[in-house]
Design an enzyme around this catalytic site. Structure first.
Site, PDB file in Angstrom:
ATOM      1  N   HIS A   2       0.817  -1.127   0.028  1.00  0.00           N
ATOM      2  CA  HIS A   2      -0.050   0.003   0.011  1.00  0.00           C
ATOM      3  C   HIS A   2       0.830   1.243  -0.240  1.00  0.00           C
ATOM      4  O   HIS A   2       1.729   1.394   0.702  1.00  0.00           O
ATOM      5  CB  HIS A   2      -0.927   0.176   1.219  1.00  0.00           C
ATOM      6  CG  HIS A   2      -1.676   1.346   1.448  1.00  0.00           C
ATOM      7  ND1 HIS A   2      -1.404   2.184   2.516  1.00  0.00           N
ATOM      8  CD2 HIS A   2      -2.596   1.863   0.705  1.00  0.00           C
ATOM      9  CE1 HIS A   2      -2.312   3.320   2.343  1.00  0.00           C
ATOM     10  NE2 HIS A   2      -2.884   3.007   1.227  1.00  0.00           N
ATOM     11  N   SER A   3       0.645   2.180  -1.028  1.00  0.00           N
ATOM     12  CA  SER A   3       1.223   3.402  -0.930  1.00  0.00           C
ATOM     13  C   SER A   3       2.809   3.354  -0.915  1.00  0.00           C
ATOM     14  O   SER A   3       3.343   2.872  -1.922  1.00  0.00           O
ATOM     15  CB  SER A   3       0.748   4.267   0.198  1.00  0.00           C
ATOM     16  OG  SER A   3       1.229   5.663   0.027  1.00  0.00           O
ATOM     17  N   LEU A   4       3.493   3.833  -0.105  1.00  0.00           N
ATOM     18  CA  LEU A   4       5.082   3.416   0.104  1.00  0.00           C
ATOM     19  C   LEU A   4       5.478   1.954   0.107  1.00  0.00           C
ATOM     20  O   LEU A   4       6.335   1.654  -0.718  1.00  0.00           O
ATOM     21  CB  LEU A   4       5.485   4.246   1.479  1.00  0.00           C
ATOM     22  CG  LEU A   4       6.643   3.557   1.851  1.00  0.00           C
ATOM     23  CD1 LEU A   4       7.961   4.390   0.849  1.00  0.00           C
ATOM     24  CD2 LEU A   4       7.261   3.948   3.272  1.00  0.00           C
TER      25      LEU A   4
END
Length: 291
Positions: free
Chosen positions: A101-103
Site C-alpha cells: 500500500h502506498s509507500l
C-alpha cells in the site's frame, strides 16, 4: 472463520524488524508492506477477509515496533528492499506474493524489479512507484534536504495527553480513517510515556530524502515487473496522476479503481472488493499451475 494474529520479530544487521502474521502456515505466503507512517496493523482488515492466506506484514524500519535506523542515517526507500529480502530469507521462501500500500507499493515494485524470479504476483493498493523527480532538480533538492536535516536534532513532537486525543487527530488527518482502523494503527504505532502518548515512528521519516530517483531510473524497475500485477487505485486519491506514465510498461497488468480514500483497504466495502479480487487472482494462478 476466526483469523489469529501472531506477532514476532527477527534481527537483521543488529536491528529488530517486527512482524504481524495471520492465517495458516500452509497458506499462500504473502508479504504485506504498509504505507508511510502506518504500520503492519494496516492489513488487519484484509487479513480477516483473507482467512486462507498466510499474510505476513512487516513493520518497515522506523515504523511500528521495528527499530529505528541509526541517528543521522537517512530513510531511503531502497533500504527497505534489503529488509524485505532479509524477511524472505528468514522465512526460507523461494517465491512470494507481494501486497503493498502506498509507500509499501513502491517498495514492492523496487523489490520485484530487483528480484523478479522471487515474486509470483503482486497486488498494489493506491501506489505503484516511489516519487520521481526531474533529474535537473536533484542537486537543488539535495541541498534543501541537507539543510533541513541538519535541524532535525532540535525538533521534538508534543505528546498527546491521552490515547483518545491522538486517535481523534489521526481520524481527522489528511488521510482520514475510521475509528476502528485508527485504533488498530495507533495501538501499534504509539506508546505511553510519563509525558503522554507519543509516536513510536522515527521523526526522521518526515525528512526529505537527500538522494532521490528520477523517472528513467524508476521505469527500469517497472519494466522488470514480468509477473501478474493487480493495481487498485482510489478514484478520489491524488496518486493516480503520478503513475499513469508507468502503466504501459507493465506487460501483465490488471488495473482497477475503487471509490474510496487513500486507505480504502481499511474501509469495509472497498476492502471486501480488494480481498475478492486478490483471492480470485491467487485462485486463478493456482489453477494455471495445475494445468
Amino acid at each position: 472463520m476466526t483469523v489469529v494474529c501472531k506477532q514476532w520479530d527477527f534481527t537483521y544487521h543488529n536491528r529488530k524488524l517486527a512482524v504481524m502474521e495471520w492465517g495458516p502456515e500452509q497458506g499462500v505466503p504473502v508479504i504485506a508492506l504498509h504505507g508511510w507512517l502506518d504500520n503492519a496493523a494496516s492489513f488487519t482488515l484484509l487479513a480477516k477477509l483473507l482467512p486462507h492466506v498466510r499474510l505476513i506484514a512487516l513493520d518497515l524500519a522506523g515504523h511500528g515496533l521495528s527499530d529505528h535506523r541509526p541517528f543521522g542515517q537517512p530513510y531511503y526507500i531502497w533500504d527497505n528492499v534489503a529488509d524485505v529480502q532479509a524477511l524472505v530469507t528468514h522465512l526460507g521462501l523461494n517465491k512470494v506474493t507481494l501486497l503493498g500500500h502506498s509507500l509499501g507499493a513502491g517498495v514492492a515494485t523496487l523489490f520485484a524489479g530487483a528480484f523478479p524470479e522471487q515474486v509470483s504476483r503482486m497486488m498494489l493498493l493506491d501506489g505503484l512507484i516511489p516519487l520521481d523527480y526531474p533529474a535537473e532538480q536533484l542537486p537543488e533538492l539535495m541541498g534543501k534536504a541537507l539543510r533541513r536535516g541538519s535541524r532535525l536534532a532540535r525538533r521534538s513532537l508534543k505528546p498527546y495527553a491521552s490515547f483518545e486525543q491522538a486517535l481523534a487527530t489521526r481520524i481527522n488527518s489528511r488521510w482520514p480513517v475510521s475509528r476502528e482502523a485508527g485504533t488498530w494503527l495507533l495501538e501499534r504505532g504509539m506508546k505511553q510515556t510519563a509525558q503522554g502518548w507519543v509516536w513510536r515512528s522515527d521523526m526522521a521519516l518526515t525528512q526529505p530524502s537527500i538522494v532521490r530517483l528520477c523517472e528513467s531510473q524508476i521505469a527500469a524497475f517497472v519494466r522488470r515487473l514480468t509477473m501478474p500485477v493487480q493495481l487498485v487505485m482510489a478514484e478520489r486519491g491524488e496518486e493516480l496522476s503520478l503513475i499513469e506514465s508507468m502503466l504501459p510498461l507493465i506487460p501483465d497488468l490488471e488495473f482497477k479503481t475503487l471509490v474510496g480514500s487513500h486507505h480504502f483497504h481499511l474501509e469495509p466495502a472497498p476492502a471486501q472488493q480488494v480481498a475478492d479480487w486478490f483471492w480470485h487472482g491467487l485462485q486463478q494462478a493456482n489453477t494455471q499451475q495445475k494445468k
